[in-house]
Design an enzyme around this catalytic site. Structure first.
Site, PDB file in Angstrom:
ATOM      1  CE  LYS A 126      -3.875   6.145  -0.790  1.00  0.00           C
ATOM      2  NZ  LYS A 126      -4.268   4.727  -0.584  1.00  0.00           N
ATOM      3  CG  ASP A 166      -0.879   3.991  -0.044  1.00  0.00           C
ATOM      4  OD1 ASP A 166      -1.862   3.103  -0.018  1.00  0.00           O
ATOM      5  OD2 ASP A 166      -0.111   4.317  -0.631  1.00  0.00           O
TER       6      ASP A 166
END
Ligand code: NDP
Ligand code: 2IT
Length: 444
Positions: A126, A166
């Site tokens: 991430k 995201d």
């Protein structure tokens, strides 16, 4: 003291300053207890829990960019490459002022298990930045994205690490980042997913997280002898996940009555007008206050409040820790039958336990929102074979993946004597595959 408890204590001491990361680890460890106990000696000597909670590497970098007034601005960029035991690192990039290392680590840790649950060969990672795209011009967003990628491109690649969207990172940002990667590296490859359709993106990726969420809700309700038809649904968020969750919930016969953004929420008793929300959020990047211009009979409220609206199904689709214990009590009091997480870790541990103890069917984000990353993996497959599949083909694969995830988490919960505890089921099923690969690879 057992191995799990001992390791959790050590992680809590070492990372006391990373609350979101500790929350994610605590939730996973609590439900892994029965699996760990069964294999305690082996896992302890192989340091499985220590290794699975320590990222392979954490890259933190300066992101300088020039704003429209000519001033240099500086943000912090992150990429946490958490675990690549079962495939290249894969996971989104969050652009939001609240981003810090704890947030990126919690998201990366969750991603390891989520990606495993998809059944596809992707590891977990991430990244992101504390950059706030809100109120910035397109040129400023481009300047930021180019600078961010100028550094990030050293660490990623189609077979190494494949970032995606995201919060705050959508098609516009992915486009600017892809352009810069291609320019610096001279490679036209599937290094990012969520790309535009004209340059290697996959049909149905935009819809995938929201649609996937509803495919698993559908599987859950069917398994419990009911369906979404005629049910009232409350949704938080008005971004990528929330919009396509609302679209599919409506298609399956549900009535979506709420959505929210970072300043307030709307209630439309006749069912949300999604075309209006799409125009406000996707096209004009405006606030939900404007919804009333489209639907005069709807209500707008400042602050939070969607969980107080009576519903059958609740779908948190905004951000972490947005559904708290008092919200869980409201949902139970109002007779909700299911809560499924479109966002990552939107429900606190306390609220999750309360819902489960009061008979609410609960599917955690790492299973319920896995459709997004699964479809990203399908985008990677299409890029590798230099072909594009039809919308129907991708959507039907997504549907198959989500129903499989439901069967696997339900099966794992039953196998370990916790039937219907889908939090435990998801953690156990996700963990097993990663650990098998880690054991095969030796000390690395
Ligand atoms: P978006 O940026 O598209 O939308 C986020 C929405 O949540 C916006 O409407 C935003 O409000 C609202 N929001 C409310 N409070 C906050 C807050 N404190 N921080 C950030 N947003 C807030 O993001 P996504 O829809 O892509 O992501 C939503 C959630 O789903 C996140 O938890 C993400 O990690 C998760 N997720 C996303 C996937 C994807 O494919 N995109 C895949 C799997 C999970 P406003 O409109 O005012 O900005
Ligand atoms: O949280 C997530 O799974 C995402 N933001 C999507 C990641 C991806 O690689 O598509």
């Amino acid at each position: 003291m057992g191995y799990t408890e001992k390791t959790l204590d050590a992680i809590r001491a070492k990372y006391a300053h990373q609350p979101e990361f500790l929350q994610a680890v605590t939730e996973v460890f609590e439900s892994l207890e029965p699996v760990i106990t069964k294999n305690e000696k082996l896992y302890e000597s192989e340091a499985i829990l220590e290794r699975i909670t320590e990222p392979d590497r954490q890259i933190i970098f300066r992101v300088p960019w020039v704003d429209d007034s000519g001033k240099i601005r500086v943000n912090t960029g992150y990429r946490v490459q958490f675990n690549n035991s079962i495939g290249p690192y894969k996971g989104g990039l969050r652009l939001h002022p609240s981003v810090n290392l704890s947030v990126i680590k919690f998201l990366g840790f969750e991603q390891v298990f989520k990606n495993s649950l998809t059944g596809l060969p992707i590891g977990g990672g991430k990244g992101g930045s504390d950059f706030d795209p809100k109120g910035k011009s397109d040129r400023e967003v481009m300047a930021f994205c180019q600078s961010f990628m100028t550094e990030l491109c050293k660490y990623i690649g189609a077979d190494t690490d494949v970032p995606a969207g995201d919060i705050g990172t959508g098609a516009r940002e992915i486009g600017y980042m892809f352009g810069q990667y291609k320019r610096i590296r001279g490679l036209y490859e599937g290094v990012l997913t969520g790309k535009g359709l004209s340059y290697g993106g996959s049909l149905a990726r935009t819809e995938a997280t929201g649609y996937g969420l509803l495919y698993i809700v559908d599987a859950l309700l069917k398994d419990h002898g009911t369906s979404l038809d005629g049910k009232t649904v409350v949704i938080s968020g008005a971004g990528n996940v929330a919009i396509y969750a609302a679209e599919k919930a409506t298609a399956l016969g549900g009535k979506v009555v709420t959505m929210s953004d970072s300043t307030g929420w709307i209630y439309d008793k006749d069912g949300i007008d999604l075309a209006a929300v799409k125009e406000i959020k996707e096209v004009r990047r405006a606030r939900l206050t404007e919804y009333k211009n489209y639907r005069p009979n709807s209500e707008y409220h400042e602050g939070r409040g969607v969980w107080g609206v009576k519903c059958d199904v609740a779908l948190p689709c905004a951000t972490q820790n947005e559904l708290l214990i008092d919200d869980a009590k409201e949902l139970v009091k109002n007779g909700a039958i299911a809560v499924c997480e479109g966002a990552n870790m939107p429900t606190t541990i306390e609220a999750t336990k309360y819902l489960q103890e009061n008979g609410v069917l609960f599917i955690p984000g790492k299973a319920a929102n896995a459709g997004g990353v699964a479809t990203s993996a399908l985008e990677m497959s299409q890029n590798s074979e230099r072909l594009s599949w039809t919308f129907e083909e991708v959507d039907s694969k997504l549907h198959g993946i989500m129903t499989n995830i439901y069967a696997n988490i339900a099966g794992a919960s039953e196998e370990f004597g916790m039937k219907g505890n889908y939090v435990a089921g998801a953690n156990i099923a996700g963990f097993k595959k990663v650990v098998d690969a880690m054991l095969a690879h030796g000390a690395c």
